[in-house]
Design a protein around this motif. Structure first.
Motif, PDB file in Angstrom:
ATOM      1  N   GLY A  41       1.079  -0.905   0.055  1.00  0.00           N
ATOM      2  CA  GLY A  41      -0.313  -0.009  -0.538  1.00  0.00           C
ATOM      3  C   GLY A  41       0.711   1.442  -0.050  1.00  0.00           C
ATOM      4  O   GLY A  41       1.644   1.496   0.891  1.00  0.00           O
ATOM      5  N   ARG A  42       0.735   2.357  -0.617  1.00  0.00           N
ATOM      6  CA  ARG A  42       1.502   3.438  -1.502  1.00  0.00           C
ATOM      7  C   ARG A  42       1.757   4.327   0.255  1.00  0.00           C
ATOM      8  O   ARG A  42       2.187   5.099   0.539  1.00  0.00           O
ATOM      9  N   LYS A  43       0.595   4.209   0.899  1.00  0.00           N
ATOM     10  CA  LYS A  43      -0.306   4.985   2.520  1.00  0.00           C
ATOM     11  C   LYS A  43       0.886   4.963   3.649  1.00  0.00           C
ATOM     12  O   LYS A  43       1.281   4.202   4.563  1.00  0.00           O
ATOM     13  N   SER A  44       0.338   2.998   3.419  1.00  0.00           N
ATOM     14  CA  SER A  44       0.046   2.365   4.761  1.00  0.00           C
ATOM     15  C   SER A  44       1.242   1.766   4.650  1.00  0.00           C
ATOM     16  O   SER A  44       2.118   0.886   6.151  1.00  0.00           O
ATOM     17  N   GLY A  45       1.543   0.976   3.746  1.00  0.00           N
ATOM     18  CA  GLY A  45       3.186   0.276   3.808  1.00  0.00           C
ATOM     19  C   GLY A  45       2.315  -0.861   3.469  1.00  0.00           C
ATOM     20  O   GLY A  45       3.521  -1.985   4.025  1.00  0.00           O
ATOM     21  N   GLU A  46       1.149  -1.479   3.995  1.00  0.00           N
ATOM     22  CA  GLU A  46       0.694  -2.683   4.175  1.00  0.00           C
ATOM     23  C   GLU A  46       0.588  -3.550   3.108  1.00  0.00           C
ATOM     24  O   GLU A  46      -0.564  -3.250   2.165  1.00  0.00           O
ATOM     25  N   THR A  47       0.645  -5.082   3.013  1.00  0.00           N
ATOM     26  CA  THR A  47       0.011  -5.869   1.494  1.00  0.00           C
ATOM     27  C   THR A  47      -1.358  -5.285   1.437  1.00  0.00           C
ATOM     28  O   THR A  47      -1.892  -5.866   2.106  1.00  0.00           O
ATOM     29  N   ARG A  48      -1.668  -5.610  -0.073  1.00  0.00           N
ATOM     30  CA  ARG A  48      -3.054  -5.073  -0.552  1.00  0.00           C
ATOM     31  C   ARG A  48      -3.282  -6.306  -1.183  1.00  0.00           C
ATOM     32  O   ARG A  48      -2.428  -6.308  -2.259  1.00  0.00           O
ATOM     33  N   VAL A  49      -4.188  -6.783  -1.057  1.00  0.00           N
ATOM     34  CA  VAL A  49      -4.971  -7.815  -2.060  1.00  0.00           C
ATOM     35  C   VAL A  49      -5.326  -7.957  -3.356  1.00  0.00           C
ATOM     36  O   VAL A  49      -6.612  -7.356  -1.773  1.00  0.00           O
ATOM     37  N   ASN A  50      -5.662  -7.895  -4.359  1.00  0.00           N
ATOM     38  CA  ASN A  50      -7.281  -7.354  -5.117  1.00  0.00           C
ATOM     39  C   ASN A  50      -6.620  -8.811  -5.739  1.00  0.00           C
ATOM     40  O   ASN A  50      -6.046  -9.494  -6.303  1.00  0.00           O
ATOM     41  N   PRO A  51      -8.070  -9.219  -6.799  1.00  0.00           N
ATOM     42  CA  PRO A  51      -8.234 -10.748  -7.097  1.00  0.00           C
ATOM     43  C   PRO A  51      -8.024  -9.897  -8.735  1.00  0.00           C
ATOM     44  O   PRO A  51      -8.659  -8.649  -9.220  1.00  0.00           O
ATOM     45  N   VAL A  52      -7.582 -10.376  -9.816  1.00  0.00           N
ATOM     46  CA  VAL A  52      -6.631  -9.769 -10.989  1.00  0.00           C
ATOM     47  C   VAL A  52      -6.512 -11.630 -12.006  1.00  0.00           C
ATOM     48  O   VAL A  52      -6.397 -12.144 -11.668  1.00  0.00           O
ATOM     49  N   ASN A  53      -6.084 -10.339 -12.820  1.00  0.00           N
ATOM     50  CA  ASN A  53      -6.656 -11.479 -14.419  1.00  0.00           C
ATOM     51  C   ASN A  53      -5.406 -11.208 -15.544  1.00  0.00           C
ATOM     52  O   ASN A  53      -5.325 -10.391 -16.010  1.00  0.00           O
ATOM     53  N   PRO A  54      -4.336 -11.697 -14.745  1.00  0.00           N
ATOM     54  CA  PRO A  54      -3.188 -11.591 -15.810  1.00  0.00           C
ATOM     55  C   PRO A  54      -3.093 -12.386 -16.511  1.00  0.00           C
ATOM     56  O   PRO A  54      -3.600 -13.183 -17.453  1.00  0.00           O
ATOM     57  N   PHE A  55      -2.490 -11.888 -17.359  1.00  0.00           N
ATOM     58  CA  PHE A  55      -2.996 -12.453 -19.387  1.00  0.00           C
ATOM     59  C   PHE A  55      -0.824 -12.476 -20.084  1.00  0.00           C
ATOM     60  O   PHE A  55      -0.048 -11.415 -19.952  1.00  0.00           O
ATOM     61  N   VAL A  56      -0.954 -12.932 -20.980  1.00  0.00           N
ATOM     62  CA  VAL A  56       0.555 -13.630 -21.658  1.00  0.00           C
ATOM     63  C   VAL A  56      -0.046 -13.284 -23.045  1.00  0.00           C
ATOM     64  O   VAL A  56      -0.915 -13.817 -23.740  1.00  0.00           O
ATOM     65  N   ILE A  57       0.673 -11.998 -24.364  1.00  0.00           N
ATOM     66  CA  ILE A  57       0.594 -11.961 -25.463  1.00  0.00           C
ATOM     67  C   ILE A  57       2.075 -12.201 -25.710  1.00  0.00           C
ATOM     68  O   ILE A  57       3.255 -11.543 -25.397  1.00  0.00           O
ATOM     69  N   ASP A  58       2.132 -12.634 -26.797  1.00  0.00           N
ATOM     70  CA  ASP A  58       3.900 -12.737 -27.717  1.00  0.00           C
ATOM     71  C   ASP A  58       5.100 -13.248 -26.134  1.00  0.00           C
ATOM     72  O   ASP A  58       5.976 -12.473 -26.145  1.00  0.00           O
ATOM     73  N   GLY A  59       4.448 -13.598 -25.285  1.00  0.00           N
ATOM     74  CA  GLY A  59       5.443 -14.612 -24.159  1.00  0.00           C
ATOM     75  C   GLY A  59       5.283 -13.504 -23.399  1.00  0.00           C
ATOM     76  O   GLY A  59       6.645 -13.823 -22.565  1.00  0.00           O
ATOM     77  N   ARG A  60       4.817 -12.372 -23.410  1.00  0.00           N
ATOM     78  CA  ARG A  60       4.472 -10.977 -22.090  1.00  0.00           C
ATOM     79  C   ARG A  60       3.335 -11.564 -21.187  1.00  0.00           C
ATOM     80  O   ARG A  60       2.554 -11.797 -21.497  1.00  0.00           O
ATOM     81  N   THR A  61       3.816 -10.864 -20.268  1.00  0.00           N
ATOM     82  CA  THR A  61       3.006 -11.173 -19.280  1.00  0.00           C
ATOM     83  C   THR A  61       2.007  -9.382 -18.894  1.00  0.00           C
ATOM     84  O   THR A  61       2.985  -7.876 -18.903  1.00  0.00           O
ATOM     85  N   TYR A  62       0.721  -9.875 -18.633  1.00  0.00           N
ATOM     86  CA  TYR A  62       0.668  -8.243 -18.499  1.00  0.00           C
ATOM     87  C   TYR A  62      -1.045  -8.608 -17.435  1.00  0.00           C
ATOM     88  O   TYR A  62      -1.790  -9.093 -17.291  1.00  0.00           O
ATOM     89  N   LEU A  63      -0.841  -6.588 -17.166  1.00  0.00           N
ATOM     90  CA  LEU A  63      -1.651  -6.412 -16.338  1.00  0.00           C
ATOM     91  C   LEU A  63      -2.527  -5.220 -16.538  1.00  0.00           C
ATOM     92  O   LEU A  63      -2.302  -4.780 -17.021  1.00  0.00           O
ATOM     93  N   LEU A  64      -4.546  -5.532 -16.144  1.00  0.00           N
ATOM     94  CA  LEU A  64      -5.186  -4.587 -17.284  1.00  0.00           C
ATOM     95  C   LEU A  64      -5.967  -4.210 -16.152  1.00  0.00           C
ATOM     96  O   LEU A  64      -6.826  -4.532 -15.548  1.00  0.00           O
ATOM     97  N   SER A  65      -6.316  -2.704 -15.941  1.00  0.00           N
ATOM     98  CA  SER A  65      -7.445  -2.424 -15.294  1.00  0.00           C
ATOM     99  C   SER A  65      -8.612  -1.896 -15.515  1.00  0.00           C
ATOM    100  O   SER A  65      -8.620  -0.864 -16.290  1.00  0.00           O
ATOM    101  N   PRO A  66      -9.936  -2.917 -16.128  1.00  0.00           N
ATOM    102  CA  PRO A  66     -11.038  -2.916 -16.058  1.00  0.00           C
ATOM    103  C   PRO A  66     -11.790  -1.286 -15.158  1.00  0.00           C
ATOM    104  O   PRO A  66     -12.598  -0.985 -16.468  1.00  0.00           O
ATOM    105  N   ARG A  67     -11.510  -1.278 -14.805  1.00  0.00           N
ATOM    106  CA  ARG A  67     -12.235  -0.490 -13.675  1.00  0.00           C
ATOM    107  C   ARG A  67     -11.529   0.993 -13.393  1.00  0.00           C
ATOM    108  O   ARG A  67     -12.004   1.928 -12.907  1.00  0.00           O
TER     109      ARG A  67
END
Length: 149
Positions: A41-67
């Motif tokens: 966390g940028r303010k608390s310094g504590e670890t924050r967890v969220n479900p995400v959908n990582p995906f691969v294109i041409d051997g590279r992994t990405y995260l995209l925020s639909p929200r």
């Protein structure tokens, strides 16, 4: 990257859906390819967890925020690194935010794979034209992630 946009999740997403996905990830299941993102966390310094959908294109992994510019996006921008978790497996990574000009194939693939989940949030589907995808690109931060060995 200049535009700030955020689509707040509804009660069902927050109280039920995300909790079920995190629980599934914790026991080693990955529904629809989901993983749990852990980032400082940028303010608390504590670890924050969220479900995400990582995906691969041409051997590279990405995260995209639909929200849009979510808390996990803001935290990842500051931390520059995080962890993707499923069960006991945790993969550390470094993150590089991508410019809007590089998001077109990411948006297309994301909508193709998870359109059933995110069309109401993004207001567009995988059949959208390239021009429509370019128009929404500034509202959806995306990161290339590089795993540490």
């Amino acid at each position: 990257m200049a535009e700030t946009h955020y689509k707040r999740p509804g009660w069902f997403t927050t109280a039920v859906f995300n909790r079920l996905v995190k629980l599934a990830n914790r026991v080693g299941l990955s529904p629809a390819g989901s993983e749990t993102l852990a980032v400082r966390g940028r303010k608390s310094g504590e670890t924050r967890v969220n479900p995400v959908n990582p995906f691969v294109i041409d051997g590279r992994t990405y995260l995209l925020s639909p929200r849009g510019t979510t808390e996990w996006v803001r935290n990842l921008r500051v931390a520059g690194e995080g962890e993707l978790r499923v069960g006991r497996r945790a993969r550390r990574f470094r993150a590089t935010e991508l410019p809007d000009s590089e998001k077109l194939p990411l948006l297309r693939l994301y909508l193709d794979k998870w359109g059933w989940e995110v069309k109401p949030v993004m207001g567009i589907d995988a059949d959208a034209s390239d021009e429509e995808l370019r128009e929404i690109a500034p509202r959806h931060p995306a990161f290339e992630i590089s795993f540490e060995d």
